[in-house]
Design a protein around this motif. Structure first.
Motif, short mmCIF file in Angstrom:
data_model
loop_
_atom_site.label_atom_id
_atom_site.label_comp_id
_atom_site.label_asym_id
_atom_site.label_seq_id
_atom_site.Cartn_x
_atom_site.Cartn_y
_atom_site.Cartn_z
N ARG A 2 0.84 -1.19 0.00
CA ARG A 2 0.00 0.00 0.00
C ARG A 2 0.88 1.26 0.00
O ARG A 2 2.06 1.21 0.39
N TYR A 3 0.27 2.37 -0.38
CA TYR A 3 1.00 3.62 -0.54
C TYR A 3 0.31 4.73 0.23
O TYR A 3 -0.91 4.90 0.15
N THR A 4 1.10 5.49 1.00
CA THR A 4 0.57 6.55 1.83
C THR A 4 1.17 7.89 1.42
O THR A 4 2.23 7.96 0.78
N ALA A 12 -4.54 5.09 2.55
CA ALA A 12 -3.56 4.32 1.78
C ALA A 12 -4.21 3.75 0.52
O ALA A 12 -5.38 3.35 0.52
N GLU A 33 4.23 2.22 2.12
CA GLU A 33 4.10 2.22 3.57
C GLU A 33 5.39 1.74 4.22
O GLU A 33 5.82 2.26 5.25
#
Length: 455
Positions: A2-4, A12, A33
């Motif tokens: 996931r990307y934050t 996310a 993350e």
């Protein structure tokens, strides 16, 4: 994975959603993350692919694009590197026992941006097909990003691309690569002002959440995470191909203005690839040189130069570097970015100078460096790469990133060595009509143009 957001106020997202979104809705930039930690076994798997660039790129990106089926990802990457003119994709040339040049200009627009933007264009095409949606791509460029982004999306169904650039502040051939394609889905938008003016307007457009949602707007600048991740691969490829004795000590010397290029190498180092360090090479627009020599990040006026792709003062990827430097404290990132927006200045309290060094090169020095490199090694470098040849270390091996073909800057090369390098792809452009749209660097004007031309 996931990307934050660096600012911590956006949920996310998956890899594909982070790529499609580009700039996070809270104004921050997406990052994984957690970064993968490459152990000895994984480095060995990379090493086995060091002479297979597309295979190495897949082996690297599969750790990040975890929501795309592996065979689909492999096909996207393989397609992306069929457009390069040499089988090595990124040749590593040895000029002396301790000096290497990594040639990153053999893609369709003869600049290092092709490495990421061919991949990004094919990712966009895949997303449009799978989701049954169109996408409108907006970017700002100081030179090479625009043409590389355009050539990543030329004629692709369901896409339109709008590129802002400072009128009269790119090289004539850089402008022709953007404004002479003849593609109906390409719009070259020439603004009065600087790259920083274009970048600021772009961020304001993305800040209108209703507008960006309505037009499925995505960012193509190095604020897009896929750009940085794809650029990690050529550092990995070069490091793997260095002689064993040079790997441990080699310093990558990187011409950069927007910080995305060198950030990619630094992130690879943080993942466990034992790169010794990085030298940031700037032109006379030296915000990054000042950062890495004094710890102060402060804006000054942009001065047009012979190396126009580095005519930048506000480096987009500084925020990603800041996020890691502040221990991933998103509240502090928001505070610092707010202060910087107001004051144009930030000073690092504890600045690590072990990994980074920097150099600065004035316009008056560039022709002389081009001449010296040609006399010493019989090798021709473009004005941006010339900046990286200033004050090279004598204590370790250096890998200079050659970021653009000298053929894109014939006037400067002719002045320096009396020769004019050419490339067939650029010669074709000289006979095509220039189609550009003059526009104010104003969010309302840009949104009106997109509204009239979006897919």
């Amino acid at each position: 994975m996931r990307y934050t957001s660096t600012r911590g106020q956006t949920p996310a997202l998956s890899f594909s959603d982070a790529v499609a979104t580009g700039l996070a809705p809270d104004g921050g930039l997406f990052l994984p993350e957690t970064l993968p930690a490459f152990d000895a076994a994984q480095l060995a798997r990379f090493d086995a692919l060091k002479n297979d660039y597309a295979g190495l790129c897949f082996e690297f990106l599969r750790h990040f694009a975890t929501d795309i089926p592996e065979e689909t990802l492999r096909a996207i990457i393989a397609k992306s590197y069929t457009t390069f003119s040499v089988p090595e994709i990124a040749p590593l040339k040895q000029l002396s026992p301790d000096l290497f040049v990594l040639e990153l200009f053999h893609g369709p627009t003869l600049a290092f941006k092709d490495f990421a933007l061919q991949v990004l264009g094919n990712l966009y095409e895949h997303q449009c097909r799978v989701r049954g949606e169109s996408i409108n791509v907006l970017g700002a460029t100081s030179g090479d990003t625009g043409s590389a982004a355009i050539h990543g999306l030329l004629g692709k169904p369901g896409t339109a691309i709008f590129i802002l650039y400072p009128d009269g502040r790119t090289s004539p051939l850089q402008e022709r690569q953007m404004a002479c394609t003849g593609a109906k889905n390409v719009f070259a938008l020439a603004i009065d002002g600087t790259f920083d003016d274009a970048q600021s307007a772009l961020k304001d457009v993305f800040g209108d959440q209703e507008f960006r949602t309505r037009y499925h707007l995505s960012a193509v600048n190095s604020i897009n995470l896929a750009r940085v991740l794809a650029q990690c691969v050529y550092y990995l490829s070069a490091w793997l191909r260095l002689p064993e004795g040079a790997r441990a000590s080699a310093e990558f010397v990187v011409p950069t203005g927007n910080f995305g290029n060198v950030l990619a190498g630094w992130m690879l180092q943080k993942m466990g690839v034992p790169i010794r360090g990085f030298k940031v090479a700037t032109n006379q627009n030296d915000i990054l040189h000042r950062l890495f020599t004094t710890g102060e990040y402060s804006v000054a006026d942009v001065r047009p130069s012979l190396a126009p792709s580095m005519d930048i003062q506000v480096s987009s990827n500084f925020e990603r570097f800041l996020y890691y430097s502040l221990g991933r404290d998103t509240a502090r990132v928001r505070e610092v970015m707010s202060t910087f927006k107001t004051t144009g200045r930030y000073v690092f309290e504890n600045f690590d100078r072990d990994t980074f060094s920097a150099s600065r090169c004035d316009d008056a020095e560039i022709p002389g460096i081009i001449k010296r490199v040609y006399q010493d090694f019989g090798y021709i470098v473009d004005p941006h790469t010339a900046c990286a040849f200033k004050d090279l270390s004598r204590d370790r091996a250096s890998v200079v990133l050659a970021t653009a073909s000298p053929a894109k800057f014939p006037d400067t090369i002719r002045e320096a060595i009396g020769m004019e390098p050419t490339d067939p792809a650029l010669e074709i452009l000289k006979a095509r009509p220039l189609v550009k749209h003059k526009i104010n660097a104003d969010p309302a004007a840009i949104k009106a143009f997109i509204t009239a031309n979006a897919v």
